[in-house]
Scaffold this active site. Structure first.
Site, short mmCIF file in Angstrom:
data_model
loop_
_atom_site.label_atom_id
_atom_site.label_comp_id
_atom_site.label_asym_id
_atom_site.label_seq_id
_atom_site.Cartn_x
_atom_site.Cartn_y
_atom_site.Cartn_z
N HIS A 258 17.52 129.28 -24.76
CA HIS A 258 17.88 128.05 -25.28
C HIS A 258 17.63 127.71 -26.44
O HIS A 258 18.12 126.96 -27.09
CB HIS A 258 17.19 126.90 -24.19
CG HIS A 258 18.09 125.62 -24.52
ND1 HIS A 258 17.35 124.56 -24.62
CD2 HIS A 258 19.16 125.20 -24.13
CE1 HIS A 258 18.51 123.53 -24.69
NE2 HIS A 258 19.65 124.12 -24.38
N HIS A 479 23.26 115.22 -28.39
CA HIS A 479 22.74 116.47 -27.85
C HIS A 479 21.41 117.10 -28.67
O HIS A 479 20.73 118.01 -28.17
CB HIS A 479 23.68 117.49 -28.33
CG HIS A 479 23.51 118.78 -27.75
ND1 HIS A 479 23.00 120.07 -28.25
CD2 HIS A 479 23.61 119.45 -26.46
CE1 HIS A 479 22.95 121.20 -27.64
NE2 HIS A 479 23.43 120.56 -26.33
#
Length: 593
Positions: A258, A479
């Protein structure tokens, strides 16, 4: 089955996700796991911060006028291609003609536009599926508009969304010369011009030059794709012989790669960028993102010692340690090159996560115990600190357990409340900032499932609204992921962290074996700001960060403080239940497939 609560009535399917959703390549059965794809493009590294699309891929904005990078290393996020058949789609609300009239058909090839994300508890919205749209008469071939090669990327709000943008939207303003924090937000379409000044975007304009990965520059991409997704990635890169790949090892189930980082080499120096966005159109145009953009580091003189070029925050050592954790021969060349540069100007601490089970002193190398160690060593106790709230802001939520003592309060909150070597272990307020169902188009980037939410209703009492009027981004879905400790009046910060890590055990790690072992599932990366590195006792909060002022020493928190608690009518965004009672502000309803 269904369940009523103060957050509404939820209906859940028989599928279950006790932990984070599985990776690409693992069995997904009938779970409604959203898929990753690039908006309006047939190419996708999905979730990724590098988009492989000829003739070049944009990767960085930099204030110094330098040439394009000689070579680059880019870390990209885990692909979620295996869920391509289980899509979640925004659907046009047919009974809202006033809104519908303002929307035109999305620009599209055969795949349509898509929103994308890489959060560890799920994926994102993929393309609009013809099977989920209302019946419409096919457009006449005579009226079909030819796609313009250099036109702006499609917006979920239609072409008209861009009409009022000023001509210089993509022009970048020069950062203030005394910008010590080097923390930036991205530009967002549709905002008043002042809210995009001093924000960055991937577009080649102005003195703030955009650096491109050109076809004659060597590029190494670190990714977490497996099996079919990996094969697609390799196939997509075939036209680019200068691109090589390094697959991150994911040895623990439900872990993801990630991290979003760029290492860029120029003839003049070397730069590190740590950010929250994937390099796809939707992430950069329509969401709130953040980044730390390091200075241009010069090469050390020949014959310098092995310890030369280190910063007071030991950033160089920690960056090399993080790269070494991949255990990848492909990275050895890059590790050796970093050793040749002077990173002494860095004033932030690196906070990373890498998959593994750690014991002894290694427990403090990664995850939230790494953050705890840094806060213990580099902050100071504050009088009345029990009244200083902890704030966490994120875009995805994992499984916390049956009550707060299982991980959130028993483990993670203890880390976030660490201030120096104080023996006081206060229980201050904790505010968790996340979006509710206000913008359905972006909902797939908030993969909080009904299966997880239904098991932890206790968590929702912590939730606060995403509101960002001070930065003009209240309607730009966050985000970005940030964590901080604020004063009771929200005018000061004890520390600030921007990171890729969402609120999950997979990202931050969890203690095992009676607290003698730390288990981390995913790769994550962020930077920690502590006042002592900036010769301060606390960071003053910049209440009005836009337009930017070169005289301000305040920290530009990306959302409004204090955060507002959820009202009785608010509920956290759940991506796999329908929202069809009324349209959102763009005229969409949400019907999971």
């Amino acid at each position: 089955m269904s369940q009523d609560s103060q957050h509404g009535k939820w209906t859940i399917s028989s599928s279950d996700d006790d932990e984070d959703l599985p990776l690409s390549g693992t069995t997904t059965s009938n779970r409604h796991q959203p898929a990753e794809s690039n908006q309006g493009s047939h190419r996708s590294t999905s979730p990724a911060i590098l988009k492989l699309e000829p003739p070049s891929a944009a990767v960085e904005v930099k204030p110094e006028p330098t040439k394009p990078p000689v070579s680059s290393l880019v870390t990209v996020s885990e692909a979620r291609q295996s869920a391509a058949k289980n899509q979640v789609n925004p659907v046009k609300y047919e009974t809202s003609p006033s809104l519908a009239g303002k929307r035109k058909k999305e620009i599209s090839d055969s795949s349509g536009w898509a929103l994308s994300d890489s959060d560890d508890d799920g994926g994102d919205v993929k393309k609009k599926s013809p099977g989920n749209e209302p019946n419409r008469t096919p457009p006449s071939p005579k009226t079909k508009k030819t796609k313009v090669a250099n036109e702006r990327p499609p917006s979920p709000h239609g072409r008209l969304y861009y009409i009022d943008e000023p001509e210089d939207f993509f022009e970048s303003s020069i950062p203030c010369l005394n910008d010590a924090y080097r923390f930036y937000l991205n530009k967002v379409t549709g905002l008043d011009r002042k809210y995009n000044m001093h924000a960055l975007h991937t577009k080649h304009h102005g003195t703030l030059k955009l650096v491109f990965i050109n076809q004659d520059r060597p590029v190494l991409i670190v990714h977490g794709d497996k099996r079919e997704a990996k094969a697609r990635l390799v196939q997509q890169a075939q036209p680019f012989p200068h691109i090589r790949f390094c697959q991150a090892k994911l040895d623990i189930a439900f872990g993801t790669h990630h991290t979003k980082m760029m290492l860029l080499w120029y003839e003049e120096g070397f730069r590190v960028i740590i950010l929250t966005s994937n390099l796809i159109r939707a992430d950069w145009y329509q969401k709130t993102q953040g980044m730390w953009m390091g200075p241009l580091f010069p090469r050390l003189p020949k014959g310098s010692s092995a310890s030369a070029g280190e910063s007071p925050t030991f950033f160089k050592r920690d960056l090399l340690d993080y790269l070494a954790s991949y255990r990848a021969p492909e990275l050895e060349e890059w590790i050796q090159r970093i050793k040749e540069y002077d990173l002494s100007e860095t004033r932030v601490h690196l906070v990373g996560s890498t998959p593994g089970r750690y014991v002894g002193s290694d427990m403090e190398r990664w995850g939230h115990l790494r953050l705890r160690k840094l806060l213990y060593d580099h902050t100071e106790p504050i009088p009345g600190e029990e009244r200083w709230p902890v704030i966490g802001q994120f875009s995805s939520i994992g499984s916390m357990g049956l009550d707060k003592t299982k991980w959130l309060a028993g483990e993670f909150q203890r880390t976030l409340t660490t201030l120096g070597k104080s023996c006081l272990r206060p229980d201050p307020p904790m505010h968790l900032v996340c979006s509710s169902n206000t913008n359905l188009v972006s909902g797939g980037s908030l993969p909080y499932s009904i299966q997880t939410a239904q098991k932890q209703l206790w968590l929702h009492s912590y939730f606060h609204r995403w509101k960002a009027n001070t930065t003009g981004r209240s309607h730009a879905m966050p985000h970005i992921k940030t964590y901080m400790r604020a004063s009771p009046d929200f005018t000061q910060l004890a520390w600030f962290l921007v990171t890729s890590a969402n609120l999950s055990k997979a990202a931050w790690g969890a203690l095992e074996k009676n607290n003698t072992q730390m288990m981390v599932r995913s790769y994550e990366l962020g930077v920690l700001y502590v006042p002592s590195a900036f010769n301060m006792t606390t960071f003053p909060v910049h209440k009005n960060p836009f337009p930017v002022s070169s005289s301000s020493s305040g920290f530009p928190v990306p959302f409004d403080l204090p955060p507002s608690s959820y009202s009785a009518k608010d509920q956290p965004w759940i991506w796999n239940i329908p929202y069809s009672q009324a349209p959102d502000r763009h005229g969409n309803i949400w019907v999971p497939s």
